[in-house]
Motif scaffolding. Sequence first.
Motif, PDB file in Angstrom:
ATOM      1  N   GLY A   1       0.794  -1.219   0.000  1.00 48.62           N
ATOM      2  CA  GLY A   1       0.000   0.000   0.000  1.00 48.62           C
ATOM      3  C   GLY A   1       0.829   1.273   0.000  1.00 48.62           C
ATOM      4  O   GLY A   1       0.333   2.343   0.361  1.00 48.62           O
ATOM      5  N   MET A   2       2.068   1.177  -0.410  1.00 43.75           N
ATOM      6  CA  MET A   2       2.937   2.360  -0.425  1.00 43.75           C
ATOM      7  C   MET A   2       2.609   3.236  -1.626  1.00 43.75           C
ATOM      8  O   MET A   2       2.297   2.732  -2.699  1.00 43.75           O
ATOM      9  N   SER A   3       2.687   4.541  -1.432  1.00 48.22           N
ATOM     10  CA  SER A   3       2.414   5.465  -2.528  1.00 48.22           C
ATOM     11  C   SER A   3       3.592   6.383  -2.829  1.00 48.22           C
ATOM     12  O   SER A   3       3.646   6.975  -3.894  1.00 48.22           O
ATOM     13  N   HIS A   4       4.514   6.532  -1.896  1.00 46.66           N
ATOM     14  CA  HIS A   4       5.721   7.343  -2.062  1.00 46.66           C
ATOM     15  C   HIS A   4       6.926   6.432  -1.807  1.00 46.66           C
ATOM     16  O   HIS A   4       7.071   5.938  -0.682  1.00 46.66           O
ATOM     17  N   ILE A   5       7.742   6.204  -2.835  1.00 40.79           N
ATOM     18  CA  ILE A   5       8.875   5.293  -2.649  1.00 40.79           C
ATOM     19  C   ILE A   5      10.145   5.879  -3.265  1.00 40.79           C
ATOM     20  O   ILE A   5      10.090   6.764  -4.123  1.00 40.79           O
ATOM     21  N   ILE A   6      11.256   5.345  -2.801  1.00 39.00           N
ATOM     22  CA  ILE A   6      12.549   5.600  -3.411  1.00 39.00           C
ATOM     23  C   ILE A   6      13.032   4.250  -3.911  1.00 39.00           C
ATOM     24  O   ILE A   6      13.168   3.300  -3.136  1.00 39.00           O
ATOM     25  N   LEU A   7      13.253   4.155  -5.205  1.00 41.94           N
ATOM     26  CA  LEU A   7      13.719   2.925  -5.824  1.00 41.94           C
ATOM     27  C   LEU A   7      15.200   3.084  -6.120  1.00 41.94           C
ATOM     28  O   LEU A   7      15.582   3.971  -6.882  1.00 41.94           O
ATOM     29  N   GLU A   8      16.030   2.259  -5.489  1.00 44.12           N
ATOM     30  CA  GLU A   8      17.474   2.344  -5.675  1.00 44.12           C
ATOM     31  C   GLU A   8      17.954   1.178  -6.525  1.00 44.12           C
ATOM     32  O   GLU A   8      17.466   0.057  -6.389  1.00 44.12           O
ATOM     33  N   SER A   9      18.936   1.459  -7.380  1.00 38.94           N
ATOM     34  CA  SER A   9      19.565   0.418  -8.181  1.00 38.94           C
ATOM     35  C   SER A   9      21.021   0.781  -8.397  1.00 38.94           C
ATOM     36  O   SER A   9      21.368   1.960  -8.492  1.00 38.94           O
ATOM     37  N   ASP A  10      21.862  -0.244  -8.485  1.00 36.63           N
ATOM     38  CA  ASP A  10      23.256   0.014  -8.818  1.00 36.63           C
ATOM     39  C   ASP A  10      23.488  -0.097 -10.327  1.00 36.63           C
ATOM     40  O   ASP A  10      24.615  -0.057 -10.785  1.00 36.63           O
ATOM     41  N   SER A  11      22.421  -0.206 -11.077  1.00 33.85           N
ATOM     42  CA  SER A  11      22.507  -0.231 -12.535  1.00 33.85           C
ATOM     43  C   SER A  11      22.202   1.166 -13.079  1.00 33.85           C
ATOM     44  O   SER A  11      21.052   1.606 -13.066  1.00 33.85           O
ATOM     45  N   THR A  12      23.232   1.835 -13.561  1.00 29.37           N
ATOM     46  CA  THR A  12      23.009   3.169 -14.129  1.00 29.37           C
ATOM     47  C   THR A  12      22.109   3.096 -15.355  1.00 29.37           C
ATOM     48  O   THR A  12      21.317   4.008 -15.591  1.00 29.37           O
ATOM     49  N   ILE A  13      22.194   2.010 -16.099  1.00 25.15           N
ATOM     50  CA  ILE A  13      21.342   1.860 -17.286  1.00 25.15           C
ATOM     51  C   ILE A  13      19.879   1.783 -16.884  1.00 25.15           C
ATOM     52  O   ILE A  13      19.026   2.450 -17.483  1.00 25.15           O
ATOM     53  N   LEU A  14      19.568   0.998 -15.852  1.00 23.92           N
ATOM     54  CA  LEU A  14      18.182   0.894 -15.393  1.00 23.92           C
ATOM     55  C   LEU A  14      17.690   2.225 -14.839  1.00 23.92           C
ATOM     56  O   LEU A  14      16.575   2.660 -15.156  1.00 23.92           O
ATOM     57  N   VAL A  15      18.504   2.882 -14.033  1.00 21.35           N
ATOM     58  CA  VAL A  15      18.109   4.176 -13.470  1.00 21.35           C
ATOM     59  C   VAL A  15      17.819   5.164 -14.597  1.00 21.35           C
ATOM     60  O   VAL A  15      16.783   5.833 -14.599  1.00 21.35           O
ATOM     61  N   GLN A  16      18.711   5.260 -15.578  1.00 23.77           N
ATOM     62  CA  GLN A  16      18.503   6.176 -16.702  1.00 23.77           C
ATOM     63  C   GLN A  16      17.257   5.803 -17.495  1.00 23.77           C
ATOM     64  O   GLN A  16      16.500   6.674 -17.920  1.00 23.77           O
ATOM     65  N   ALA A  17      17.038   4.502 -17.683  1.00 17.77           N
ATOM     66  CA  ALA A  17      15.869   4.055 -18.436  1.00 17.77           C
ATOM     67  C   ALA A  17      14.571   4.439 -17.744  1.00 17.77           C
ATOM     68  O   ALA A  17      13.611   4.860 -18.393  1.00 17.77           O
ATOM     69  N   LEU A  18      14.537   4.313 -16.425  1.00 17.17           N
ATOM     70  CA  LEU A  18      13.318   4.641 -15.686  1.00 17.17           C
ATOM     71  C   LEU A  18      13.112   6.149 -15.549  1.00 17.17           C
ATOM     72  O   LEU A  18      11.994   6.607 -15.376  1.00 17.17           O
ATOM     73  N   GLN A  19      14.188   6.912 -15.640  1.00 21.98           N
ATOM     74  CA  GLN A  19      14.094   8.366 -15.527  1.00 21.98           C
ATOM     75  C   GLN A  19      13.841   9.046 -16.867  1.00 21.98           C
ATOM     76  O   GLN A  19      13.497  10.219 -16.900  1.00 21.98           O
ATOM     77  N   SER A  20      14.002   8.340 -17.953  1.00 26.60           N
ATOM     78  CA  SER A  20      13.974   8.958 -19.275  1.00 26.60           C
ATOM     79  C   SER A  20      12.895   8.344 -20.158  1.00 26.60           C
ATOM     80  O   SER A  20      12.534   7.184 -20.011  1.00 26.60           O
ATOM     81  N   SER A  21      12.432   9.117 -21.114  1.00 21.27           N
ATOM     82  CA  SER A  21      11.489   8.582 -22.098  1.00 21.27           C
ATOM     83  C   SER A  21      12.221   7.935 -23.268  1.00 21.27           C
ATOM     84  O   SER A  21      11.619   7.230 -24.067  1.00 21.27           O
ATOM     85  N   VAL A  22      13.520   8.119 -23.367  1.00 21.97           N
ATOM     86  CA  VAL A  22      14.303   7.577 -24.469  1.00 21.97           C
ATOM     87  C   VAL A  22      14.243   6.051 -24.501  1.00 21.97           C
ATOM     88  O   VAL A  22      14.148   5.438 -25.547  1.00 21.97           O
ATOM     89  N   PHE A  23      14.256   5.410 -23.324  1.00 23.28           N
ATOM     90  CA  PHE A  23      14.282   3.961 -23.248  1.00 23.28           C
ATOM     91  C   PHE A  23      12.892   3.337 -23.236  1.00 23.28           C
ATOM     92  O   PHE A  23      12.780   2.142 -23.171  1.00 23.28           O
ATOM     93  N   SER A  24      11.853   4.138 -23.309  1.00 23.30           N
ATOM     94  CA  SER A  24      10.507   3.617 -23.055  1.00 23.30           C
ATOM     95  C   SER A  24      10.067   2.545 -24.038  1.00 23.30           C
ATOM     96  O   SER A  24       9.286   1.684 -23.695  1.00 23.30           O
ATOM     97  N   SER A  25      10.563   2.552 -25.249  1.00 23.61           N
ATOM     98  CA  SER A  25      10.099   1.560 -26.207  1.00 23.61           C
ATOM     99  C   SER A  25      11.103   0.430 -26.438  1.00 23.61           C
ATOM    100  O   SER A  25      10.819  -0.489 -27.180  1.00 23.61           O
TER     101      SER A  25
END
Length: 138
Positions: A41-65
């Motif tokens: 039931g969480m609505s505010h989260i911090i998602l951490e990853s040591d994968s810069t590629i995953l972090v960039q993909a989730l932060q950007s629309s470039v990787f969306s497709s």
Amino acid sequence: MRDHDGLAMLAGAGRINMLHDALSAEIHGCLAALTAAMDQGMSHIILESDSTILVQALQSSVFSSCCVLIREAKFLISMNFVHVDVVYAPRSCNSCAHELARVGLSWDPDQSHEWTDPLPKFVYSWVTRDSSEPVRRQ
């Protein structure tokens, strides 16, 4: 998973039968974490990853497709959470995740387990170790 005070409240491990690369494993872990956060039931989260590629993909629309699993993660984030910060955390700051992955590797394919509070002592020891070590930026 930690609460707002940094106390461990949920952990999981598993082994996925067919993975093509480390990024695929990171994305599957991300999806499992998002699902667990939704289930709690969480609505505010911090998602951490040591994968810069995953972090960039989730932060950007470039990787969306480029990847169905990344699109799925973005969809879960947009539909189920009020606020999500996706941040890079060096591997040295999250050895607990890697210890859990190592546990999962010893299991049969497609076997997984999720623990809730109280967590097994071995998980608490890994979380405590991460919390007590100084942050090392890469």
